[in-house]
Design a protein around this motif. Structure first.
Motif, mmCIF file in Angstrom:
data_model
loop_
_atom_site.group_PDB
_atom_site.id
_atom_site.type_symbol
_atom_site.label_atom_id
_atom_site.label_comp_id
_atom_site.label_asym_id
_atom_site.label_seq_id
_atom_site.Cartn_x
_atom_site.Cartn_y
_atom_site.Cartn_z
ATOM 1 N N ASP A 65 26.865 47.612 37.620
ATOM 2 C CA ASP A 65 27.073 48.953 38.159
ATOM 3 C C ASP A 65 28.554 49.280 38.332
ATOM 4 O O ASP A 65 28.928 50.442 38.440
ATOM 5 C CB ASP A 65 26.379 49.091 39.523
ATOM 6 N N LEU A 66 29.392 48.235 38.375
ATOM 7 C CA LEU A 66 30.813 48.452 38.622
ATOM 8 C C LEU A 66 31.597 47.302 37.997
ATOM 9 O O LEU A 66 31.729 46.232 38.590
ATOM 10 C CB LEU A 66 31.101 48.524 40.127
ATOM 11 N N VAL A 67 32.079 47.520 36.768
ATOM 12 C CA VAL A 67 32.824 46.489 36.047
ATOM 13 C C VAL A 67 34.186 47.054 35.658
ATOM 14 O O VAL A 67 34.298 47.832 34.704
ATOM 15 C CB VAL A 67 32.079 46.020 34.784
ATOM 16 N N PRO A 68 35.243 46.704 36.383
ATOM 17 C CA PRO A 68 36.574 47.189 35.995
ATOM 18 C C PRO A 68 37.026 46.528 34.700
ATOM 19 O O PRO A 68 36.686 45.375 34.419
ATOM 20 C CB PRO A 68 37.456 46.769 37.170
ATOM 21 N N THR A 69 37.791 47.252 33.914
ATOM 22 C CA THR A 69 38.294 46.684 32.663
ATOM 23 C C THR A 69 39.227 45.517 32.939
ATOM 24 O O THR A 69 39.079 44.436 32.357
ATOM 25 C CB THR A 69 39.017 47.761 31.839
ATOM 26 N N PHE A 70 40.200 45.723 33.818
ATOM 27 C CA PHE A 70 41.112 44.670 34.247
ATOM 28 C C PHE A 70 41.209 44.735 35.762
ATOM 29 O O PHE A 70 41.461 45.805 36.325
ATOM 30 C CB PHE A 70 42.519 44.861 33.654
ATOM 31 N N ALA A 71 41.030 43.606 36.441
ATOM 32 C CA ALA A 71 41.137 43.560 37.897
ATOM 33 C C ALA A 71 41.983 42.359 38.290
ATOM 34 O O ALA A 71 41.750 41.241 37.812
ATOM 35 C CB ALA A 71 39.751 43.463 38.543
ATOM 36 N N ILE A 72 42.955 42.577 39.155
ATOM 37 C CA ILE A 72 43.864 41.504 39.558
ATOM 38 C C ILE A 72 43.743 41.250 41.047
ATOM 39 O O ILE A 72 43.614 42.173 41.853
ATOM 40 C CB ILE A 72 45.324 41.856 39.182
ATOM 41 N N GLY A 73 43.758 39.987 41.417
ATOM 42 C CA GLY A 73 43.756 39.625 42.823
ATOM 43 C C GLY A 73 45.125 39.822 43.434
ATOM 44 O O GLY A 73 46.148 39.481 42.835
ATOM 45 N N ALA A 74 45.144 40.384 44.633
ATOM 46 C CA ALA A 74 46.398 40.581 45.375
ATOM 47 C C ALA A 74 46.181 40.124 46.809
ATOM 48 O O ALA A 74 46.509 40.824 47.765
ATOM 49 C CB ALA A 74 46.833 42.037 45.316
ATOM 50 N N ALA A 75 45.620 38.938 46.949
ATOM 51 C CA ALA A 75 45.266 38.403 48.256
ATOM 52 C C ALA A 75 46.052 37.131 48.535
ATOM 53 O O ALA A 75 46.671 36.548 47.649
ATOM 54 C CB ALA A 75 43.768 38.124 48.323
ATOM 55 N N GLU A 76 46.002 36.694 49.791
ATOM 56 C CA GLU A 76 46.658 35.448 50.179
ATOM 57 C C GLU A 76 45.795 34.229 49.842
ATOM 58 O O GLU A 76 46.302 33.102 49.792
ATOM 59 C CB GLU A 76 46.979 35.456 51.678
ATOM 60 N N SER A 77 44.491 34.456 49.604
ATOM 61 C CA SER A 77 43.608 33.344 49.246
ATOM 62 C C SER A 77 42.341 33.906 48.611
ATOM 63 O O SER A 77 42.018 35.096 48.755
ATOM 64 C CB SER A 77 43.256 32.502 50.474
ATOM 65 N N TYR A 78 41.614 33.015 47.904
ATOM 66 C CA TYR A 78 40.387 33.394 47.197
ATOM 67 C C TYR A 78 39.350 32.299 47.414
ATOM 68 O O TYR A 78 39.656 31.102 47.315
ATOM 69 C CB TYR A 78 40.665 33.573 45.696
ATOM 70 N N MET A 79 38.118 32.729 47.681
ATOM 71 C CA MET A 79 37.042 31.776 47.916
ATOM 72 C C MET A 79 36.268 31.513 46.619
ATOM 73 O O MET A 79 36.070 32.424 45.813
ATOM 74 C CB MET A 79 36.081 32.316 48.970
ATOM 75 N N PRO A 80 35.808 30.270 46.400
ATOM 76 C CA PRO A 80 34.887 30.029 45.293
ATOM 77 C C PRO A 80 33.579 30.769 45.555
ATOM 78 O O PRO A 80 33.058 30.761 46.672
ATOM 79 C CB PRO A 80 34.700 28.507 45.304
ATOM 80 N N ALA A 81 33.063 31.434 44.533
ATOM 81 C CA ALA A 81 31.924 32.337 44.709
ATOM 82 C C ALA A 81 30.605 31.587 44.791
ATOM 83 O O ALA A 81 30.414 30.543 44.154
ATOM 84 C CB ALA A 81 31.876 33.338 43.562
ATOM 85 N N ASP A 82 29.688 32.150 45.548
ATOM 86 C CA ASP A 82 28.295 31.698 45.562
ATOM 87 C C ASP A 82 27.592 32.355 44.383
ATOM 88 O O ASP A 82 27.420 33.566 44.342
ATOM 89 C CB ASP A 82 27.650 32.123 46.881
ATOM 90 N N GLU A 83 27.195 31.556 43.403
ATOM 91 C CA GLU A 83 26.513 32.079 42.214
ATOM 92 C C GLU A 83 25.011 31.842 42.276
ATOM 93 O O GLU A 83 24.338 31.727 41.261
ATOM 94 C CB GLU A 83 27.112 31.453 40.949
ATOM 95 N N GLY A 84 24.473 31.790 43.506
ATOM 96 C CA GLY A 84 23.040 31.635 43.693
ATOM 97 C C GLY A 84 22.630 30.286 44.235
ATOM 98 O O GLY A 84 21.455 30.083 44.568
ATOM 99 N N PHE A 85 23.593 29.367 44.363
ATOM 100 C CA PHE A 85 23.280 28.018 44.849
ATOM 101 C C PHE A 85 24.149 27.634 46.043
ATOM 102 O O PHE A 85 24.329 26.461 46.340
ATOM 103 C CB PHE A 85 23.483 26.994 43.724
ATOM 104 N N GLY A 86 24.701 28.643 46.716
ATOM 105 C CA GLY A 86 25.648 28.374 47.780
ATOM 106 C C GLY A 86 27.054 28.216 47.221
ATOM 107 O O GLY A 86 27.241 28.041 46.013
ATOM 108 N N ARG A 87 28.032 28.303 48.076
ATOM 109 C CA ARG A 87 29.408 28.120 47.619
ATOM 110 C C ARG A 87 29.605 26.679 47.146
ATOM 111 O O ARG A 87 29.180 25.741 47.810
ATOM 112 C CB ARG A 87 30.403 28.440 48.728
ATOM 113 N N PRO A 88 30.241 26.493 46.004
ATOM 114 C CA PRO A 88 30.480 25.127 45.522
ATOM 115 C C PRO A 88 31.450 24.393 46.442
ATOM 116 O O PRO A 88 32.251 25.018 47.140
ATOM 117 C CB PRO A 88 31.084 25.344 44.130
#
Length: 299
Positions: A65-88
């Motif tokens: 529903d929402l897919v940017p062509t190019f997206a850049i992180g501008a944060a101080e940190s990033y979490m590993p994503a939960d892809e359906g099995f909990g965060r790795p």
């Protein structure tokens, strides 16, 4: 001033992580895995401070529903994503927001409209290459800047657009006033297709051509159309355009540190290539080590 010390193109298929672990522990003696087990050592010799990691999200942070062509992180940190099995079980990724904003402020006026993410979880497209490069440390030894590219839903950016964005990012990095050593990582590919009549499609001839031309003649790869990439490399193999962002950030004249290719890894070909600018002030490997790596990773 900032210096671009390395560029790496590497597959991000999840099965690559266990395969590299097996090769590193001697459980898998396939010599073609050597380049994947050695790429982290190769990178560590360059001593990067920051990695710009170009990857594609697989529905963890963006949906159809929402897919940017190019997206850049501008944060101080990033979490590993939960892809359906909990965060790795991976540590949080430290960011470099100052450098992110410098890239944003540099490339947007050049006509590249980046979606800016001040909060972003990163999935296996990002974490698999990080695990191959660094294992599973208690804390990551580098800061990261994620750059997500839409290669999952049409219309996707062209190979030429990706290569041009890489050129703009390279200019931005070279103009950064702080003394920072930056490595650029392009992930995804190689040839594979996960659905439809051509499910299981792998094209070793094109993969090997790509590994060669990404070093010597990236313009030829940038000239290929999106349908040509899908025809040659499969619907998911079109992820290879992300390697062109990495290659565009480097100088025209580069030297190869190592290259490798293995097939199959979970129904997909997997490749790696590592490069440095020919004029780099510090080489990541001696001539002897480079020759040994290339021989071990011969296609």
């Amino acid at each position: 001033m900032a210096e671009i010390v390395a560029g790496i193109g590497i597959s991000h298929v999840p099965a690559l992580g266990p395969a590299v672990d097996a090769a590193a522990t001697g459980k898998d003696t396939n010599p073609l895995m050597k380049a994947f087990t050695d790429v982290g050592s190769w990178l560590s010799e360059t001593k990067p401070d920051v990695l710009v990691v170009i990857y594609n999200d697989h529905g963890a942070s963006f949906s159809f529903d929402l897919v940017p062509t190019f997206a850049i992180g501008a944060a101080e940190s990033y979490m590993p994503a939960d892809e359906g099995f909990g965060r790795p079980p991976l540590p949080e990724y430290p960011g470099d927001a100052d450098l992110s904003w410098h890239i944003i402020d540099s490339v947007v006026p050049e006509g590249f409209d980046l979606t800016v993410c001040q909060s972003l979880d990163v999935d296996h497209g990002f974490s698999t290459p990080m695990k191959v490069l660094f294992g599973t440390p208690e804390a990551w030894p580098v800061k990261v800047i994620p750059l997500a590219v839409n290669v999952v839903q049409q219309p996707t950016p062209s190979a030429q657009r990706c290569y041009d964005l890489g050129k703009a990012i390279g200019r931005a990095l070279r103009s950064y006033p702080k003394d920072v050593r930056v490595a650029v990582i392009g992930t995804g590919g190689m040839s594979h297709q996960l659905q439809g009549e051509r499910a299981g499609h792998i094209n070793p001839d094109f993969d090997q051509r790509f590994l060669s031309e990404i070093v010597s003649s990236p313009e030829s790869l940038a000239s290929l159309s999106n349908p040509e990439y899908i025809n040659l490399a499969g619907s998911e193999g079109a992820e290879l355009v992300m390697w062109l962002i990495m290659r565009g950030a480097l100088d025209d004249d580069v030297e190869t540190g190592l290259s490798g290719y293995v097939i199959p890894v979970a129904n997909t070909a997997a490749g790696v290539v590592a490069m440095q600018n020919a004029g780099s002030t510090q080489k990541a490997a001696s001539t002897e080590n480079t020759a040994a790596l290339q021989n071990a990773a011969a296609l």
